[in-house]
Design an enzyme around this catalytic site. Structure first.
Site: not given
Length: 295
Positions: A48-49, A111, A137, A142, A166, A208
């Site tokens: 993501t980051t 989604y 994760y 999100r 995570k 993380i």
């Protein structure tokens, strides 16, 4: 069974860009050296980051190879590999280039909003498609779906190479339930900088981290102290960063941490659309806090 090697301070590595929006490999090399020299225990790349949805397939491959070549095995590398089409993720795991990568981080399908059974079957199929360690994760803010504690524990028990999660649900009760019921070889890793201290106190093995991109030395000290049970000292460091945690995400991630790194002279303050740099008011607040922290 495979044990988890992703412990301590993991860095959710950003992708630096030049003003012309191309990848800035000189800045990336500086950033890698900065992380390794200042206490990072492992890297989490192309997630993501790292603004991965805005990278081309060729860019992702080149960035991965560049990082592997520069790290040279000094610390483990966890690479993002997930999505909302199970078959596509499996194909990538079977046919992609994972040379030099020590494990994969796979996000909950977004989604589609699958059921818990759908999530279980998705991750079970992914685990069967690779011999690499898999870190789940969970980030419902999100993805729009939460991986329930019971489903996480079920996957941990049934899949030998699912080694950790995570957890970025922000739900400490859920985190505690996973830690209470998980098999001993399976670990919980914090996915929220602001919750890392309390999660380690509950039994998590590390983080993380986003803020670790800019402050690896300071944040790794807090993580190590907490992991060794020195909670009073660790708590003081945690509280030093409370305001900074909020500022990092107020304009979206990684806008905040890129602004910090720009203030520190590490890279250009450039993001790819639909993300944009943090607002000037936020930037000034970040700058003021860095001055207070003497960074």
């Amino acid at each position: 069974m495979i044990n988890n090697i992703f412990k301590g301070l993991g860095i959710a590595l950003i992708t630096p860009f030049k003003a012309d929006m191309t990848v800035d490999y000189d800045a990336l090399k500086r950033l890698l050296s900065y992380q390794i020299d200042n206490g990072a225990d492992f890297l989490c790349i192309l997630a993501t980051t790292g603004e991965t949805p805005c990278l081309t397939k060729d860019e992702k491959s080149k960035i991965k190879d560049f990082i592997v070549d520069n790290v040279c095995g000094r610390i483990p590398i966890l690479m993002g590999c997930g999505g909302n089409n199970t078959a596509v993720v499996i194909d990538e795991l079977k046919n992609g280039n994972f040379k030099g990568v020590d494990g994969v981080l796979s996000v909950c399908p977004y989604y589609n909003k699958p059921s818990q059974e759908g999530l279980y079957q998705h991750f079970k199929a992914i685990a069967a498609a690779t011999e690499l360690p898999v870190v789940l994760y969970n980030v419902p803010g999100r993805t729009g779906v939460n991986l329930a504690a019971a489903t996480t524990v079920r996957l941990a028990n049934d899949c030998k190479n699912i080694v950790a999660i995570k957890e970025a649900s922000g739900n400490l009760e859920q985190v505690d339930e996973i830690i209470k019921n998980k098999p001993s070889r399976f670990d919980v890793i914090s996915g929220d900088d602001s919750l890392t201290f309390p999660m380690i106190a509950c039994g998590a093995v590390g983080v993380i981290s986003v803020i670790g991109n800019a402050l690896p030395k300071e944040f790794s000290k807090m993580v190590r102290l907490a992991l060794h049970g020195e909670y009073d000292v660790a708590r003081k460091i945690h509280h030093k960063f409370t305001d900074l945690f909020n500022l990092l995400f107020v304009d979206g991630n990684p806008a905040g941490v890129k602004a910090m790194l720009h203030q520190m002279g590490m890279l250009e303050n450039v993001l790819r659309l639909p993300l944009v740099p943090t607002r000037l008011t936020t930037l000034q607040k970040i700058s003021d806090i860095l001055k207070e922290l003497k960074i």
